[in-house]
Motif scaffolding. Structure first.
Motif, short mmCIF file in Angstrom:
data_model
loop_
_atom_site.label_atom_id
_atom_site.label_comp_id
_atom_site.label_asym_id
_atom_site.label_seq_id
_atom_site.Cartn_x
_atom_site.Cartn_y
_atom_site.Cartn_z
N TYR A 161 0.82 6.48 10.97
CA TYR A 161 0.99 6.73 9.53
C TYR A 161 0.73 5.45 8.74
O TYR A 161 0.03 5.46 7.73
CB TYR A 161 2.41 7.23 9.23
N HIS A 162 1.32 4.36 9.20
CA HIS A 162 1.15 3.09 8.49
C HIS A 162 -0.32 2.67 8.46
O HIS A 162 -0.84 2.25 7.41
CB HIS A 162 2.01 2.00 9.14
N ALA A 163 -1.01 2.81 9.58
CA ALA A 163 -2.43 2.45 9.63
C ALA A 163 -3.25 3.31 8.66
O ALA A 163 -4.16 2.80 7.98
CB ALA A 163 -2.96 2.60 11.05
N LEU A 212 -6.06 3.88 3.43
CA LEU A 212 -6.10 4.51 2.11
C LEU A 212 -6.00 3.45 1.01
O LEU A 212 -6.76 3.46 0.05
CB LEU A 212 -4.94 5.50 1.98
N GLY A 213 -5.10 2.50 1.19
CA GLY A 213 -4.91 1.44 0.20
C GLY A 213 -6.11 0.53 0.07
O GLY A 213 -6.49 0.15 -1.04
N LYS A 214 -6.71 0.19 1.18
CA LYS A 214 -7.87 -0.71 1.14
C LYS A 214 -9.11 -0.04 0.55
O LYS A 214 -9.93 -0.70 -0.08
CB LYS A 214 -8.19 -1.21 2.55
N GLU A 215 -9.24 1.26 0.78
CA GLU A 215 -10.45 1.94 0.32
C GLU A 215 -10.31 2.61 -1.05
O GLU A 215 -11.28 2.68 -1.79
CB GLU A 215 -10.87 2.99 1.35
N TYR A 216 -9.12 3.12 -1.38
CA TYR A 216 -8.99 3.93 -2.59
C TYR A 216 -7.82 3.51 -3.49
O TYR A 216 -7.98 3.43 -4.70
CB TYR A 216 -8.78 5.41 -2.24
N TYR A 246 0.83 -1.21 0.00
CA TYR A 246 0.00 0.00 0.00
C TYR A 246 0.86 1.25 0.00
O TYR A 246 0.59 2.22 -0.71
CB TYR A 246 -0.92 0.03 1.23
N THR A 247 1.90 1.25 0.80
CA THR A 247 2.81 2.41 0.89
C THR A 247 3.48 2.63 -0.46
O THR A 247 3.49 3.75 -0.99
CB THR A 247 3.88 2.17 1.97
N ARG A 248 4.02 1.58 -1.01
CA ARG A 248 4.71 1.67 -2.31
C ARG A 248 3.75 2.18 -3.39
O ARG A 248 4.07 3.08 -4.16
CB ARG A 248 5.26 0.30 -2.69
N ARG A 249 2.55 1.63 -3.43
CA ARG A 249 1.58 2.00 -4.47
C ARG A 249 1.17 3.47 -4.35
O ARG A 249 1.19 4.21 -5.33
CB ARG A 249 0.34 1.11 -4.35
#
Length: 83
Positions: free
Chosen positions: A48-50, A55-59, A10-13
């Motif tokens: 921040y990670h959470a 963000l990754g899971k929703e958008y 998610y962070t990378r994306r």
């Protein structure tokens, strides 16, 4: 229990789509962005990670929902035009 930022897909994306990193950035390069720009706090890094995971899971999925994303206005102009 140490103050270390954890990097995941998610962070990378999200960072790649916002042109903060290049797609080939290493784990250590991505981690360094957070470690050098935030106070060293396990609690802060976890928060921040959470938020990035949410963000990754929703958008910011493999098939993104950029127009609905709360960070859409922060996308680089070229990317905004395509989404």
């Amino acid at each position: 229990e140490r103050p270390v930022f954890v990097v995941d897909a998610y962070t990378r994306r999200a960072l790649s789509r916002h042109k903060i990193i290049n797609p080939g950035a290493s784990y250590e390069d991505i981690k360094r962005i957070f470690m050098e720009n935030l106070p060293r706090s396990r609690k802060l890094f976890n928060e921040y990670h959470a938020l990035i995971v949410q963000l990754g899971k929703e958008y910011c999925k493999k098939r993104p929902a950029c127009r609905l994303c709360p960070l859409h206005k922060l996308l680089p102009l070229k990317r905004k035009d395509r989404l």
